[in-house]
Design a protein around this motif. Sequence first.
Motif, PDB file in Angstrom:
ATOM      1  N   ALA A   2       0.848  -1.200   0.000  1.00  0.00           N
ATOM      2  CA  ALA A   2       0.000   0.000   0.000  1.00  0.00           C
ATOM      3  C   ALA A   2       0.879   1.243   0.000  1.00  0.00           C
ATOM      4  N   HIS A  27      -6.817   3.634  -1.785  1.00  0.00           N
ATOM      5  CA  HIS A  27      -5.404   3.993  -1.897  1.00  0.00           C
ATOM      6  C   HIS A  27      -4.742   3.170  -2.994  1.00  0.00           C
ATOM      7  N   TYR A  28      -3.577   3.628  -3.402  1.00  0.00           N
ATOM      8  CA  TYR A  28      -2.796   2.887  -4.390  1.00  0.00           C
ATOM      9  C   TYR A  28      -2.308   1.601  -3.749  1.00  0.00           C
ATOM     10  N   TRP A  29      -2.178   0.571  -4.598  1.00  0.00           N
ATOM     11  CA  TRP A  29      -1.850  -0.739  -4.069  1.00  0.00           C
ATOM     12  C   TRP A  29      -1.295  -1.595  -5.193  1.00  0.00           C
ATOM     13  N   ASP A  31       0.040  -5.594  -6.060  1.00  0.00           N
ATOM     14  CA  ASP A  31       0.130  -6.972  -5.606  1.00  0.00           C
ATOM     15  C   ASP A  31       0.264  -7.826  -6.854  1.00  0.00           C
ATOM     16  N   LYS A  38      -4.473  -1.317  -9.624  1.00  0.00           N
ATOM     17  CA  LYS A  38      -3.515  -0.342  -9.083  1.00  0.00           C
ATOM     18  C   LYS A  38      -4.040   0.340  -7.825  1.00  0.00           C
ATOM     19  N   THR A  39      -5.329   0.133  -7.525  1.00  0.00           N
ATOM     20  CA  THR A  39      -5.922   0.702  -6.317  1.00  0.00           C
ATOM     21  C   THR A  39      -6.787  -0.358  -5.637  1.00  0.00           C
ATOM     22  N   VAL A  40      -7.045  -0.127  -4.368  1.00  0.00           N
ATOM     23  CA  VAL A  40      -7.968  -0.952  -3.593  1.00  0.00           C
ATOM     24  C   VAL A  40      -8.805   0.011  -2.747  1.00  0.00           C
ATOM     25  N   LYS A  42     -11.016  -0.121   0.716  1.00  0.00           N
ATOM     26  CA  LYS A  42     -11.398  -0.879   1.900  1.00  0.00           C
ATOM     27  C   LYS A  42     -12.699  -0.282   2.423  1.00  0.00           C
ATOM     28  N   ASP A  76     -12.367  -5.737   0.777  1.00  0.00           N
ATOM     29  CA  ASP A  76     -11.443  -5.113  -0.169  1.00  0.00           C
ATOM     30  C   ASP A  76     -12.110  -5.125  -1.535  1.00  0.00           C
TER      31      ASP A  76
END
Length: 96
Positions: A2, A27-29, A31, A38-40, A42, A76
């Motif tokens: 993150a 936020h950017y993320w 995995d 590129k984002t998730v 929550k 998520d």
Amino acid sequence: MAFGLKKQELAEWKRQIDNGKIAFLTHYWLDDRFPDCKTVTKVGCSDLEKLKSWGKKYGLKEEWIHYRKDGYSHFDLLGDTQRMILKEEGIAERLQ
């Protein structure tokens, strides 16, 4: 991993959750399991029945909740599901 998340945004997300509201944090993320995401976002709530009901409205399964001992259990949201739900909630600008 993150990144792009401000302490104030995280604190506000937690405050809303603590007050029993459905709270969103995008936020950017990155995995490797999800190379196209590129984002998730929550989505949490301290009232787990309320969170389950909210998720059911969008076809999210109860077992997809990340149950956390610290009280910040959440779904998520990724990819197309994330875009669709944020649009439905009127907060799609979070993806920009």
